[in-house]
Scaffold this motif. Structure first.
Motif: not given
Lengths: 352, 551, 314
Positions: B1, B5, B285, A184, C281, C279, B9-10, B268, B265, A171, A175, B288, A180, B14, B28
């Motif tokens: 966002m 990111n 959250d 939910a 991670w 936020d 490291p998220f 997001l 979720a 997610l 997401y 942020a 892409w 990637i 991809l």
């Protein structure tokens, strides 16, 4: 002479029938005992649960008069044996009780939520087969070489990752960051209820209705949870395929075929054709495993299916929900095992 | 966002993924081409208000049985009450189904004039008979909200004497004893006390004398700016505008609440613009989202508090010194500034800020003081501490506050063993007086200290047999003494608001000096909206979805 | 072949270092001890040829070391909170960052190894003997005992693991010990099935018949002959199931039903980290990685072990 042969054939046929009959009755008895045990076990678990169904209904701030009224209305003041008797009597009438959380008969709720899980698990299974089986074949053919190790590692890695963690990561990355996949749920909110419900799968329904926007949207929602479920199936199926293939590749006919100069590709194809039955039975069993995996995956992706229904019932002390769901999962497992057995007996010439 | 990111490291993973493993890149890219074009199609239309929320506790829509705050919160925009609270200031009353009301000078009789010409969505007219019928229904069904009327000594036996219909549009309530005019009307501002239900329609759907309870679990039959058109439990709730509504018509035609149990979720989806509002954004959250230009955050005080309590049935927990010691084991300010930032404010007295009868906001006599706690503990007879189990409501913030308390208690030799559990398990333990130390939140019902006092201080019979399990004071086995019990009763009839205020403040001071109930924080309601939502009304108690305006 | 001839000749010479090696590789073992040692030695050599399994074993060794020497390896007290330094990203001071209460995540992950090990060992210690006992009894005695015991296992096997563990732990109440019990209750049937299958193979072999003729009691036969024969596959099964146990324990912790706060159990850490994962991670990442790494290690190790111990697999 021909009469004698006929009689012998008839006798053989009769004994085959008798054998089948015996097998069938024994299997049915086994299934019945297992189900009865399931029932007693789930009932026991359900009744000793410390989560209070009365509080789940009346909340924290009900006074004692209301509390006791609901307590009695749920039949909780009866002795445990009476409660069990009442429960079983209800089951025999097809009455699985009412869910606290929805106010509907549990069986209706399950009929409503189950298609979503079937959709997810079926796609997960298809993904698992499409990924796992070729991986298993490659691993077997290239045994103990790099490809084998990679497949093994890959399979085991997915086998070792907690589903819920993978789901959250998916997610966040696909997401939130990349956009892409859908978020939910089964489709975007404004598409809910647009196409008529025919198959229970929104993806298929949209395709049938020719609404490709919705089909694409549904696909974008289902892809991540389905792939995550598929990863579990993949790990299992690649391992089983590898071991079945190794069995075949070690057989003499393979040696003979190689000596005859058949290409490696033809040899592999031949061997693969011979593991079809074994593989099918394993795939059937894998389907049950996917239902298990669906429990946490559905929670992460807000997938309105069986797993989510069960977890929220569990948290609310909704005993009828928990009992019926565990019972149902048990029945499905037993059935899948049975189907797998029967398929094996029917399709495999050696067991005939 | 995306920016954020890139620094985590998220984002890093990637990049690493695509740089190291060459083969997935093509995959991809192919996937990106498939999905890329369709990613920005999700914004809902202007006249539709789309909300994501965790609906798993939304059990029934029947006003007589609604126990969960999320259901009440939503159904308030479907079911108007007799009287309403002002959208901007919960201490002001405004007309609801009753267009006006009057109180006899001695507080013995309350008269409500029902608005004429109001129709239920079915077309049936609204009369005083419907109001009476609905209140009697609540008492007869005897579900979660019956206590809201029994709190005023209105019960099945006396309801016909207490509440009367003098003409089709006049409702007269004559309580068994006078009630302060400044108090009683506030108790009628909740549709769960004074629902106005469509009696004729409901009776058509009656099954086995259930007064339509089964049918109402999934339908609505009240007057309000919206009506329920679709409700699939644990999936979706759809409200459509009620075009016959007497009040101001909402600009929103349709409101959709989608069951989304995962708070992450929800966030997001909001950031993607798929939804207009997220109901359960996690306090983690907030920071942020504050920085996200597409998101609007609103903080309003709420009637929910956090507290913990000792069970005085346990012979070890009897000394007020012990309770006082524990009041010094919480770093109130530290938690408010960090863990609970924007989520809660320090509140050490029982009555929440904004509620009539509250102590001034500055009244915070306690702070973290390990040495003092240790001294008090020694005075209480525990120089070397003790061990006890602390049962805690699972989830944020109780579990985190409990760990904070546990770490500080450890410094004075007290070993706390935490067990977290779901509400339906925890509350049962409290009701049964079966715990050592208990920590959870508590939500009050209307903005008057009387409600707080009845629940958290009033306990005229402390015996096990009294089973006054609604009272938190009883749950803690705390006998508040005759003075507190009497003063609570006296305040209910005190017509001088200044005197009533003084009484509540004195009760609170005594409460804090002796009770095993330790108050920590008052929660804030946090509303998280997409920036396209221009108007949103929320007060201490409730949200008015009818006032929502989107651009 | 030439190598073994060579080793045999070398076996005569009295060099001590090579002696052990030669003793271990001798073509014809001189005693039962030597035979057993040889089997272990060759198994070990074969095991070493599987690099993934070696990696798995190394990670497990590291896990054990981390658990045993946690106080020396950890840089901070895993339970000490500091609101002033909460939610700090990884740095020289806090290698894995800090959590919502300012606790050092690296130290918590290290101490978490103890809990993981505790769960895994306890579950295995509970489950393997019970499964072994039930399976061998059912297999050896057959008949009504077999039917009864196998129906019982079927009932448990009819549930998917997590669902049953969830139900059990919901019934028992949350907590680490209860989680261990719940996981064990879901885990033993697999061992019973396995042990029964092995027993059925062994039961009809000649040497069992021989010892029965010699008058050995059933208990003695099961204990001395059948159980040892089941051991290799049970060990493999136990190793592989440890990975599953870790995941189930993490799942229970994730739902708040496993280890209770402030215990640094990885699943529970993941559960609180999940709230912060968008936020901050590091909070969900490191415990998650620890789970994956250790679970993978047990899988790899078990996989390698199977190749060595379970000859039918080859």
């Amino acid at each position: 002479m021909s009469q004698a042969r006929e009689a012998a054939a008839r006798a053989a046929g009769a004994s085959r029938w008798r054998r089948r009959l015996r097998w069938t009755s024994r299997t049915l008895a086994t299934v019945a005992i297992t189900l009865l045990g399931l029932l007693a076990l789930t009932f026991f678990i359900g009744r000793v649960m410390p989560v209070d169904p009365v509080t789940a209904i009346v909340g924290e701030q009900a006074d004692q008069i209301t509390y006791e009224k609901v307590y009695r209305a749920l039949g909780l003041d009866e002795p445990l044996t009476t409660q069990f008797a009442i429960y079983v009597r209800g089951l025999l009438r097809g009455d699985f009780g009412t869910a606290i959380a929805t106010g509907h008969p549990v069986i209706e709720d399950i009929a409503r939520v189950f298609p979503a899980t079937v959709e997810l698990a079926t796609l997960g299974l298809i993904g698992g087969v499409l990924l796992g089986v070729p991986m298993g074949i490659v691993a077997a053919v290239r045994r103990n070489r790099l490809a084998d190790h990679v497949v093994r590692l890959f399979g085991l890695a997915f086998h070792s990752v907690p589903n819920f963690w993978l789901g959250l990561m998916a997610l966040v990355v696909f997401y939130a960051a990349l956009g892409w996949i859908g978020g939910a749920g089964r489709v975007s909110l404004h598409y809910i209820g647009v196409v008529p419900d025919v198959t229970g799968s929104i993806l298929l329904d949209a395709m049938l209705a020719g609404d490709w926007d919705i089909a694409l949207d549904a696909f974008r929602h289902v892809i991540a949870p389905a792939l995550i479920l598929a990863s579990g199936g993949m790990a299992y199926l690649s391992r089983m395929t590898r071991s079945f293939m190794l069995d075949q590749l070690n057989q003499e006919y393979v040696m003979a075929a190689r000596i005859k100069g058949l290409s490696e590709w033809r040899v592999t194809l031949h061997a693969f054709r011979n593991i079809g039955v074994q593989l099918l039975t394993v795939v059937v069993l894998a389907y049950g495993g996917l239902l298990d995996g669906a429990v946490l995956t559905e929670t992460v992706f807000a997938w309105p299916g069986f797993g989510q229904y069960l977890t929220s019932g569990l948290m609310a002390g909704d005993m009828n929900v928990v009992l019926t769901c565990t019972l149902l999962v048990g029945v499905i497992f037993v059935t899948l095992n049975l189907v797998s057995d029967v398929l094996y007996r029917i399709l495999d010439p050696r067991t005939r | 966002m995306t920016r954020k990111n890139a620094t985590t490291p998220f984002g890093g993973s990637i990049a690493i993924g695509s740089a190291h493993a060459r083969w997935p890149v093509t995959l991809l890219l192919a996937t990106a081409m498939m999905f890329g074009s369709a990613s920005a199609n999700a914004a809902p239309p202007k006249d539709t208000f789309v909300v994501a929320g965790n609906l798993s506790s939304m059990i029934t829509l029947d006003p007589a049985a609604i126990a969960e705050s999320i259901t009440a919160y939503t159904m308030r925009s479907v079911c108007d009450a007799l009287i309403e609270l002002d959208d901007d200031d919960a201490s002001k009353l405004v007309p609801g189904i009753a267009e006006s009301w009057s109180v006899a000078p001695d507080g013995s009789t309350f008269t409500f004039k029902i608005r004429k010409g109001v129709k239920f969505p079915s077309g049936n007219p609204v009369t005083a008979v419907d109001v009476l019928w609905s209140m009697k229904r609540t008492l007869t069904l005897n579900l979660a909200n019956a206590q809201r009327l029994r709190e005023w000594d209105i019960n099945v036996r006396n309801v016909d004497d207490v509440i009367r219909v003098s003409d089709p549009f006049t409702l007269v309530i004559q309580p068994t004893r006078p009630i302060a005019p400044g108090l009683f009307p506030f108790a009628l501002t909740d549709f769960r006390n004074t629902a106005v239900l469509d009696r004729v329609t409901i009776q058509k759907h009656e099954v086995a004398g259930d007064m339509g309870h089964k049918w109402l679990a999934t339908h609505s039959a009240c007057v309000g700016p919206f009506r329920v058109t679709q409700w699939r439990p644990q999936e979706i709730l759809v409200l459509e505008r009620n075009d016959e509504y007497f009040g101001r018509k909402p600009t929103i035609r349709r409101m959709i609440i989608r069951h989304t149990p995962e708070a992450g979720a929800q966030r997001l989806m909001l950031e993607k613009g798929d939804i207009d509002m997220a109901m359960d954004i996690d306090p983690a959250d907030f920071a942020a989202l504050e920085k996200n230009p597409n998101v609007r955050m609103m903080y309003t005080p709420s009637l929910r508090i956090n507290y913990f309590m000792f069970n005085m049935k346990d012979p070890r927990f009897r000394s007020p010194k012990l309770f006082e010691a524990f009041r010094y084991l919480i770093d109130y300010e530290g938690l408010e500034k960090t863990l609970l930032k924007n989520e809660a404010r320090v509140r050490q007295s029982p009555v929440p800020s904004g509620v009539f009868g509250a102590l001034p906001d500055e009244y915070k006599p306690f702070k973290l003081d390990i040495a003092k706690a240790k001294a008090l503990l020694a005075e209480a007879g525990y120089p070397n501490g003790f061990s006890a189990e602390l049962i805690v409501l699972n989830g944020f913030p109780s579990v985190d506050i409990a760990q904070h308390l546990q770490a500080n208690a450890d410094k004075v030799g007290v070993k706390l063993k935490i067990t977290q559990m779901v509400g339906a398990q925890l509350f049962k333990r409290a009701r049964a007086r079966n715990f050592e130390i208990y920590m959870a939140g508590y939500g009050f019902n209307y903005p008057d200290a009387n409600n707080v006092m009845l629940r958290h201080a009033y306990n005229p019979d402390n015996s096990d047999g009294a089973k006054n399990s609604l009272s938190v004071a009883w749950r803690a086995s705390w006998d508040p003494g005759q003075w507190i019990n009497d003063t609570i009763r006296a305040a209910q009839v005190e017509r001088d608001q200044a005197k009533r205020l003084a009484m509540y403040q004195e009760i609170q001071r005594r409460h804090m000096a002796s009770s095993p109930l330790i108050y920590l924080f008052q929660n804030q309601s946090v509303t998280v909206l997409h920036k396209r939502v221009k108007t949103f009304k929320r007060n201490l108690i409730a949200v008015n979805f009818a006032a929502v305006e989107k651009e | 072949m030439p190598t073994s001839v060579e080793t045999q000749t070398n076996a005569e010479s009295p060099q001590p270092g090579a002696g052990i090696r030669n003793w271990l590789t001798a073509e014809i073992p001189g005693s039962a001890v030597q035979a057993r040692a040889q089997r272990a030695y060759f198994g070990w050599i074969r095991f070493l040829r599987n690099p993934l399994a070696v990696v798995g074993l190394s990670v497990i060794v590291l896990l054990v070391l981390a658990a045993v020497f946690a106080p020396w390896i950890a840089t901070h007290d895993p339970l000490v909170q500091n609101l002033a330094t909460r939610l700090q990203p990884p740095s020289a001071e806090h290698w894995f960052g800090t959590d919502q209460l300012g606790r050092d995540l690296y130290s918590r992950v290290i101490y978490g190894a103890r809990i993981t090990l505790y769960i895994v060992l306890l579950v295995t210690a509970l489950v393997a003997p019970i499964g072994l006992l039930i399976g061998t009894l059912a297999g050896y005695y057959g008949g009504a005992i077999d039917v009864a015991l196998m129906r019982l296992t079927d009932i448990f096997l009819a549930f998917p693991g997590l669902v049953l563990a969830l139900a059990f732990v919901a019934a028992l109440g949350p907590g680490l010990e209860n989680a261990v019990i719940a996981i064990s209750l879901t885990n033993w049937p697999g061992f019973a099935r396995l042990a029964r299958a092995e027993t059925l193979i062994v039961r009809s072999s000649d040497y069992i018949a021989a010892s029965r003729l010699q008058g050995a009691s059933s208990g003695r036969i099961v204990g001395m002959h059948i159980v040892p024969m089941c051991m290799p596959s049970v060990v493999v099964r136990a190793t592989l199931s440890m990975a599953g146990v870790i995941l189930t324990a993490a799942g229970l912790g994730f739902l708040g039903l496993g280890a209770q706060p402030p215990s640094p159990e990885w699943g529970a850490m993941l559960s609180s980290g999940r709230r912060y994962m968008l936020d901050y991670w590091w909070m969900a990442t490191f415990p998650g990685l620890a789970i994956v790494l250790v679970s993978l290690a047990f899988n790899l190790f078990g996989d390698g072990l199977r190749d060595v111990l379970d000859p039918r697999n080859e």
